[in-house]
Design a protein around this motif. Structure first.
Motif, mmCIF file in Angstrom:
data_model
loop_
_atom_site.group_PDB
_atom_site.id
_atom_site.type_symbol
_atom_site.label_atom_id
_atom_site.label_comp_id
_atom_site.label_asym_id
_atom_site.label_seq_id
_atom_site.Cartn_x
_atom_site.Cartn_y
_atom_site.Cartn_z
ATOM 1 N N UNK A 91 0.812 -1.207 0.000
ATOM 2 C CA UNK A 91 0.000 0.000 0.000
ATOM 3 C C UNK A 91 0.846 1.258 0.000
ATOM 4 N N UNK A 92 0.314 2.312 0.618
ATOM 5 C CA UNK A 92 1.009 3.595 0.715
ATOM 6 C C UNK A 92 1.546 3.774 2.124
ATOM 7 N N UNK A 93 2.812 4.088 2.214
ATOM 8 C CA UNK A 93 3.456 4.311 3.504
ATOM 9 C C UNK A 93 3.842 5.785 3.592
ATOM 10 N N UNK A 94 3.402 6.459 4.653
ATOM 11 C CA UNK A 94 3.747 7.872 4.844
ATOM 12 C C UNK A 94 4.952 7.971 5.769
ATOM 13 N N UNK A 95 5.968 8.729 5.340
ATOM 14 C CA UNK A 95 7.201 8.877 6.108
ATOM 15 C C UNK A 95 7.299 10.301 6.638
ATOM 16 N N UNK A 96 7.535 10.425 7.937
ATOM 17 C CA UNK A 96 7.728 11.729 8.570
ATOM 18 C C UNK A 96 9.099 12.269 8.155
ATOM 19 N N UNK A 97 9.174 13.471 7.554
ATOM 20 C CA UNK A 97 10.462 13.984 7.089
ATOM 21 C C UNK A 97 11.409 14.392 8.218
ATOM 22 N N UNK A 98 10.893 14.587 9.419
ATOM 23 C CA UNK A 98 11.740 14.947 10.560
ATOM 24 C C UNK A 98 12.456 13.724 11.125
ATOM 25 N N UNK A 99 11.663 12.673 11.398
ATOM 26 C CA UNK A 99 12.214 11.478 12.037
ATOM 27 C C UNK A 99 12.695 10.441 11.034
ATOM 28 N N UNK A 100 12.267 10.577 9.785
ATOM 29 C CA UNK A 100 12.539 9.612 8.718
ATOM 30 C C UNK A 100 12.012 8.227 9.069
ATOM 31 N N UNK A 101 10.890 8.214 9.783
ATOM 32 C CA UNK A 101 10.221 6.969 10.150
ATOM 33 C C UNK A 101 8.807 6.964 9.578
ATOM 34 N N UNK A 102 8.347 5.791 9.125
ATOM 35 C CA UNK A 102 6.950 5.687 8.707
ATOM 36 C C UNK A 102 6.027 5.973 9.885
ATOM 37 N N UNK A 103 4.989 6.779 9.637
ATOM 38 C CA UNK A 103 4.054 7.092 10.723
ATOM 39 C C UNK A 103 2.607 6.766 10.364
ATOM 40 N N UNK A 104 2.378 6.270 9.142
ATOM 41 C CA UNK A 104 1.026 5.912 8.729
ATOM 42 C C UNK A 104 1.109 4.975 7.533
ATOM 43 N N UNK A 105 0.093 4.132 7.405
ATOM 44 C CA UNK A 105 0.058 3.181 6.293
ATOM 45 C C UNK A 105 -1.377 3.047 5.811
ATOM 46 N N UNK A 106 -1.558 3.107 4.503
ATOM 47 C CA UNK A 106 -2.857 2.825 3.894
ATOM 48 C C UNK A 106 -2.670 1.537 3.105
ATOM 49 N N UNK A 107 -3.215 0.464 3.633
ATOM 50 C CA UNK A 107 -3.031 -0.831 2.997
ATOM 51 C C UNK A 107 -3.992 -1.054 1.849
ATOM 52 N N UNK A 108 -3.455 -1.330 0.704
ATOM 53 C CA UNK A 108 -4.212 -1.729 -0.477
ATOM 54 C C UNK A 108 -3.161 -2.253 -1.445
ATOM 55 N N UNK A 109 -3.156 -3.528 -1.714
ATOM 56 C CA UNK A 109 -2.060 -4.098 -2.490
ATOM 57 C C UNK A 109 -2.004 -3.704 -3.962
ATOM 58 N N UNK A 110 -3.050 -3.138 -4.510
ATOM 59 C CA UNK A 110 -3.062 -2.905 -5.955
ATOM 60 C C UNK A 110 -2.814 -1.462 -6.382
ATOM 61 N N UNK A 111 -2.191 -0.620 -5.551
ATOM 62 C CA UNK A 111 -1.895 0.740 -6.005
ATOM 63 C C UNK A 111 -0.949 0.668 -7.198
ATOM 64 N N UNK A 112 -1.249 1.463 -8.224
ATOM 65 C CA UNK A 112 -0.452 1.428 -9.444
ATOM 66 C C UNK A 112 0.189 2.774 -9.786
ATOM 67 N N UNK A 113 -0.263 3.858 -9.146
ATOM 68 C CA UNK A 113 0.279 5.177 -9.463
ATOM 69 C C UNK A 113 0.001 6.109 -8.297
ATOM 70 N N UNK A 114 0.971 6.966 -7.954
ATOM 71 C CA UNK A 114 0.768 7.944 -6.879
ATOM 72 C C UNK A 114 1.331 9.291 -7.319
ATOM 73 N N UNK A 115 0.609 10.369 -6.980
ATOM 74 C CA UNK A 115 1.037 11.721 -7.326
ATOM 75 C C UNK A 115 0.394 12.698 -6.345
ATOM 76 N N UNK A 116 0.689 13.972 -6.500
ATOM 77 C CA UNK A 116 0.026 15.007 -5.708
ATOM 78 C C UNK A 116 -0.626 16.001 -6.651
ATOM 79 N N UNK A 117 -1.656 16.685 -6.132
ATOM 80 C CA UNK A 117 -2.287 17.743 -6.923
ATOM 81 C C UNK A 117 -1.710 19.090 -6.520
#
Length: 199
Positions: free
Chosen positions: A72-98
């Motif tokens: 899925x999608x793992x969110x990384x805190x830029x201060x600690x450089x540690x993952x702090x959240x996860x959105x589990x879904x095995x079929x993500x195929x593309x990620x971007x920002x608006x």
């Protein structure tokens, strides 16, 4: 697979079988050719859920989102450089920002929008009867997200599919909107098409 430059001048480099390597861009440019990463994020406790990392995206708050294959999608805190959240879904195929710094993740059958303000993700499903469903690329075109599934483009605004159209002559694998010329470039394996926005 992807390279992202954050607001601190660090390059985040995702690797299919290596996790994420983080290095100061200035140090890399001053190097004589061989340089070691400042940080390495890999699979393990308090780390990424896997080492197969595809695309990276940075939200409005500076947090880095990593697309981890089959996890899925793992969110990384830029201060600690540690993952702090996860959105589990095995079929993500593309990620971007608006343009507002919200994260968009495409999957087979829809897109998930994760607003930077912390509200619950919005799941926008492709229940329109069109055969092509797996997301191959996306582009923010003047506040509307153009979501491509091969040659099919769905235009999403305010959490709803406004309309769709077929891209002639190619199956989209990449896209880029240039606001100065109001042009949307859609690339395929053997060429590209330019559209004047809004389409």
């Amino acid at each position: 697979y992807d390279v992202l430059l954050d607001g601190r001048g660090r390059l985040w480099v995702s690797a299919y079988m290596g996790g994420i390597f983080i290095i100061d861009k200035r140090r890399l440019l001053r190097s004589e050719g061989v340089v070691r990463a400042d940080h390495h994020l890999a699979g393990g406790p308090r780390e990424l859920r896997g080492i197969h990392v595809g695309q990276l995206a940075q939200d409005r708050r500076g947090r880095v989102w990593a697309m981890v294959y089959d996890e899925g999608l793992c969110r990384v805190d830029p201060q600690t450089l540690r993952p702090d959240s996860m959105i589990g879904r095995p079929s993500f195929s593309y990620v971007t920002t608006d343009g507002r710094g919200n994260v968009w993740a495409g999957y087979d059958g829809g897109v998930l929008r994760v607003d930077a303000d912390g509200t619950s993700p919005v799941d926008i499903r492709f229940n329109d009867g069109i055969g092509k469903r797996s997301v191959t690329t996306m582009a923010d075109v003047a506040g509307r997200m153009y979501v491509f599934s091969g040659s099919v483009c769905r235009v999403i605004h305010d959490g709803k599919i406004e309309r769709h159209f077929i891209v002639p002559l190619l199956s989209a694998v990449t896209s880029l909107y240039v606001p100065a010329t109001r042009s949307l470039y859609i690339g395929g394996n053997d060429g590209f098409v330019t559209l004047s926005a809004p389409v």
